[in-house]
Design a protein around this motif. Structure first.
Motif, short mmCIF file in Angstrom:
data_model
loop_
_atom_site.label_atom_id
_atom_site.label_comp_id
_atom_site.label_asym_id
_atom_site.label_seq_id
_atom_site.Cartn_x
_atom_site.Cartn_y
_atom_site.Cartn_z
N ALA A 23 0.83 -1.21 0.00
CA ALA A 23 0.00 0.00 0.00
C ALA A 23 0.86 1.26 0.00
CB ALA A 23 -0.94 -0.01 1.20
N ILE A 24 1.84 1.32 0.86
CA ILE A 24 2.72 2.49 0.94
C ILE A 24 3.44 2.71 -0.38
CG2 ILE A 24 4.82 3.39 2.02
CD1 ILE A 24 3.79 2.10 4.67
N ASP A 25 3.98 1.63 -0.95
CA ASP A 25 4.70 1.73 -2.22
C ASP A 25 3.80 2.21 -3.36
OD1 ASP A 25 6.96 0.89 -0.86
OD2 ASP A 25 6.89 -1.17 -1.65
N ALA A 26 2.49 1.92 -3.25
CA ALA A 26 1.54 2.33 -4.28
C ALA A 26 0.94 3.71 -3.99
CB ALA A 26 0.42 1.29 -4.39
N GLY A 27 1.35 4.34 -2.89
CA GLY A 27 0.83 5.65 -2.55
C GLY A 27 -0.55 5.63 -1.90
#
Length: 156
Positions: A23-27
């Motif tokens: 999730a974090i990597d995908a913004g």
């Protein structure tokens, strides 16, 4: 409790770190919404999930809302603060009261049963799994959570 966390004897459930990092990597905005106090929850996030996640993940603890779960207050606050419409939020819960709170907030709720909540009535959940699962044996991924119809059992 904090000593138990800091000792490393409290394991992270399978797939939690993987999914949060996806999730974090995908913004995608991520948060913890807990009935516990902010100090305990922040400590769990930092110690068990690591610095990268702790820097990105907002903590909404039960001591900042008038009513705790099953009231939707904590989820409503998170949606408002993160500026995400409730209908676009996905909650991952492990208890019947958390499920009730997420649904009352108008959010989709995926339940991952825990040792303590196995057998509770999760009929209103959008999906129920025993865990999130690590890469290669995951029960779901970020793309499943963001694609309605991918595994949703009940439509909101």
């Amino acid at each position: 409790f904090n000593e138990l966390i800091e000792s490393g004897k409290l394991p992270v459930r399978p797939g939690v770190i993987r999914l949060i990092n996806e999730a974090i990597d995908a913004g995608v905005k991520v948060a913890v919404c807990s009935t516990s106090n902010e100090r305990a929850v922040s400590n769990i996030v930092k110690v068990l999930l690591g610095d990268k996640i702790a820097k990105e993940m907002r903590v909404f603890a039960g001591d900042v809302v008038p009513k705790k779960k099953p009231s939707p207050d904590i989820y409503n606050l998170a949606a408002k603060e993160l500026e995400v419409p409730p209908a676009r939020c996905v909650v991952i819960e492990d208890s019947k009261i958390g499920l009730a709170a997420g649904k009352a907030a108008g959010m989709r709720v995926v339940v991952t049963e825990s040792y303590y909540t196995k057998g509770e009535d999760f009929a209103t959940a959008d999906a129920v799994f025993d865990c999130i699962g690590e890469e290669g044996s995951e029960n779901f991924s970020l793309s499943d959570l963001t694609t309605p119809g991918s595994f949703w059992l009940n439509s909101p």
